[in-house]
Design a protein around this motif. Structure first.
Motif, short mmCIF file in Angstrom:
data_model
loop_
_atom_site.label_atom_id
_atom_site.label_comp_id
_atom_site.label_asym_id
_atom_site.label_seq_id
_atom_site.Cartn_x
_atom_site.Cartn_y
_atom_site.Cartn_z
N GLN A 37 0.69 -1.15 -0.21
CA GLN A 37 -0.19 0.15 0.06
C GLN A 37 0.93 1.25 0.15
O GLN A 37 0.65 2.45 0.23
CB GLN A 37 -0.86 -0.08 1.33
CG GLN A 37 -2.15 -1.03 1.08
CD GLN A 37 -1.74 -2.35 1.67
OE1 GLN A 37 -0.76 -2.50 2.27
NE2 GLN A 37 -2.32 -3.28 0.62
N GLY A 38 2.17 1.19 0.16
CA GLY A 38 2.90 2.21 -0.08
C GLY A 38 3.45 2.88 1.41
O GLY A 38 4.14 3.83 1.45
N ILE A 57 0.71 6.64 -6.08
CA ILE A 57 -0.59 6.28 -5.49
C ILE A 57 -0.83 7.38 -4.40
O ILE A 57 -1.90 6.99 -3.90
CB ILE A 57 -0.33 4.82 -4.92
CG1 ILE A 57 0.77 4.46 -3.91
CG2 ILE A 57 -0.53 3.65 -5.71
CD1 ILE A 57 0.77 3.26 -3.40
N THR A 90 0.20 8.04 -1.69
CA THR A 90 0.39 7.55 0.09
C THR A 90 1.36 8.45 0.67
O THR A 90 2.54 8.77 0.11
CB THR A 90 0.66 6.17 0.10
OG1 THR A 90 0.10 5.26 -0.72
CG2 THR A 90 0.91 5.72 1.68
N GLY A 101 -3.09 1.39 -3.58
CA GLY A 101 -2.87 2.23 -2.45
C GLY A 101 -3.81 1.49 -1.02
O GLY A 101 -4.25 0.49 -1.04
N GLU A 102 -3.97 2.50 -0.21
CA GLU A 102 -4.87 1.95 0.85
C GLU A 102 -6.24 1.51 0.76
O GLU A 102 -6.88 2.03 -0.15
CB GLU A 102 -4.65 3.35 2.10
CG GLU A 102 -3.36 3.51 2.55
CD GLU A 102 -3.36 2.65 3.73
OE1 GLU A 102 -3.94 1.89 4.06
OE2 GLU A 102 -2.15 2.44 3.97
N ARG A 140 -4.17 11.64 2.26
CA ARG A 140 -3.20 11.26 1.40
C ARG A 140 -3.38 12.52 0.43
O ARG A 140 -4.02 13.47 0.57
CB ARG A 140 -4.04 10.09 0.70
CG ARG A 140 -5.24 10.35 0.18
CD ARG A 140 -5.99 9.66 -0.92
NE ARG A 140 -5.56 8.39 -1.33
CZ ARG A 140 -4.99 8.34 -2.61
NH1 ARG A 140 -4.96 9.21 -3.04
NH2 ARG A 140 -4.55 7.05 -3.04
#
Lengths: 74, 383
Positions: free
Chosen positions: B122-123, B150, B152, B299-300, B306
């Motif tokens: 998710q970074g 993404i 993050t 990502g999340e 973000r």
């Protein structure tokens, strides 16, 4: 009149402009002028002010951490 | 036309940006910091005002600690090449852009030890992993503030605190956050903040810079370029004071005056307001994309704090084809592929195909987001 002026000589043009900005905020009568030839071989600018404001100018420069080379009467 | 490529270059810009640039070209025109005549002094003043605006935005006390570069890449190169010596170790993350990775890989060949701390798919980065990587010869930690793939955010304030405790310098690449997310050189414990002007700060391309924090000893940070500065002209040696030491040659004054207006626009709107609005747009976009069968958003899982950069793919469709259809059939500008960040794509599992990226700005609207979701839905259904 001429004898009532001094100039601050800076290491850089940016410092001179920062000094102008800081002193103008305090409503001091100042002007950026080319550095008089006999004071420096550089091509830059310096801050001219009335001698009576010397201590105020010095304090502003010190508070703002503006480094300068010297102050001369002109 | 819907422009969703703001993470590359923001468009449109506030009207004041172009106006100020034209005014300068027509009415001022001169070199800053070079001559003593009034036009040159005026150019110098305008340049200083750009520094002042940025200083206000990043909470920097002395505007002369902000130096200008062509873009964030040049600012990062300055720090990495100017600071790191063979045998030094540098710590970075696996979510970095090539603006960090490529200079580091080059320095690695010259004997610098490069430690890449892995991030989650998710970074996300765990600051503890940074702490564990610190050795006696660690000189610098360099991280992006937000991923350009993404969106993050990395925990820079926590990492900055770790860096301070260990007397290591901390450089942050704020390419994706400067102008759209709060950044504070003190609160975030930053020593070096590299930014670019042409993204969320709304300046033109060819503008960027570096904030040089007070813990940085400029004697140990060598300039990338040497040359004329308009100061100390009697000497053939580079000046040893800020900003001149790192600013050789006539700057992109026209661009930097545009940047001044861009930064002022951000200050006037308020950074929190800008961030909040972009976050709302992003939430709507992510939620809409996730509802489409066959669409994978990276990502999340939850939309949390973000920036407005969203990457996705459509099952069994190439990003390049999706991007082309968005452009030609729906008038939507996106960016597809690897976004100059192969390490980040390896981390999130999208290497080497890449993703389709939408990046939003203050000038995008909810209506545009709705149209975009509809366009992706149709493409996903192969309509």
């Amino acid at each position: 009149m001429k004898d009532n002026f001094s100039v601050v000589i800076f290491y850089s043009n940016s410092a001179a402009i920062r000094a102008e900005s800081l002193t103008k905020k305090e409503n001091l009568k100042i002007k950026l002028i080319p550095v008089p030839r006999h004071l420096s071989s550089d091509c830059g600018i310096c801050l001219r002010f009335n001698n009576e404001d010397k201590s105020k100018i010095e304090k502003i420069l010190q508070d703002g951490k503006v480094e300068y080379e010297n102050i001369y009467r002109i | 036309m819907i422009y969703l490529d703001n993470a590359a270059t923001s468009y449109p810009k506030p009207k004041e940006v172009g106006k100020a640039m034209l005014h300068f070209l027509e009415k001022v025109g001169a070199s800053p910091g070079r001559s003593g005549h009034r036009l040159s002094i005026e150019a110098g003043r305008l340049l200083y005002q750009t520094r002042e605006s940025l200083a206000e935005l990043f909470n920097v006390t002395d505007p002369l600690r902000i130096i200008f570069t062509l873009n964030v890449t040049e600012a990062i190169n300055l720090v990495l090449k100017g600071l790191l010596q063979p045998e030094d170790q540098v710590i970075t993350s696996s979510m970095e852009h090539n603006s960090v990775m490529r200079p580091l890989r080059e320095l690695e060949k010259r004997g610098v030890e490069v430690k890449v701390v892995p991030c989650s798919p998710q970074g996300d980065l765990d600051p503890v992993d940074i702490k564990k990587s610190i050795k006696k010869n660690t000189k610098l930690i360099v991280l992006n503030h937000s991923s350009n793939v993404i969106g993050t955010l990395l925990p820079i304030a926590e990492v900055g605190e770790i860096a301070r405790k260990h007397s290591i310098l901390f450089l942050v690449d704020a390419a994706q956050t400067a102008g759209c997310y709060p950044l504070d050189i003190r609160k975030d414990n930053l020593d070096l903040l590299a930014f670019t002007g042409h993204k969320a700060l709304f300046g033109p391309t060819g503008t960027g810079g570096l904030v040089v924090g007070e813990r940085v000893d400029i004697k140990k940070l060598k300039p990338l370029k040497f040359g004329g500065t308009g100061s100390r002209s009697e000497s053939e040696e580079q000046p040893d004071f800020l900003p001149d030491i790192y600013e050789s040659g006539t700057p992109n004054i026209v661009g930097l005056i545009g940047l001044k207006e861009g930064v002022r626009f951000v200050l006037k709107k308020g950074i929190d307001k800008i961030h909040q609005y972009e976050l709302e747009l992003t939430q709507k976009l992510i939620e809409g994309l996730k509802e489409i069968p066959g669409v994978i958003v990276y990502g999340e899982d939850q939309v949390k704090d973000r920036v407005a950069v969203v990457s996705f793919n459509i099952k069994d469709q190439l990003p390049s084809e999706v991007g082309l259809r968005l452009d030609e059939e729906y008038n939507i500008m996106s960016r597809v592929g690897l976004h100059c960040a192969p390490a980040a794509h390896k981390t999130i599992g999208t290497f080497p195909t890449g993703t389709i990226r939408f990046s939003l700005s203050w000038f995008n609207t909810f209506e545009e987001v709705e149209k975009t979701i509809l366009a992706v839905r149709k493409i996903a259904q192969r309509v």
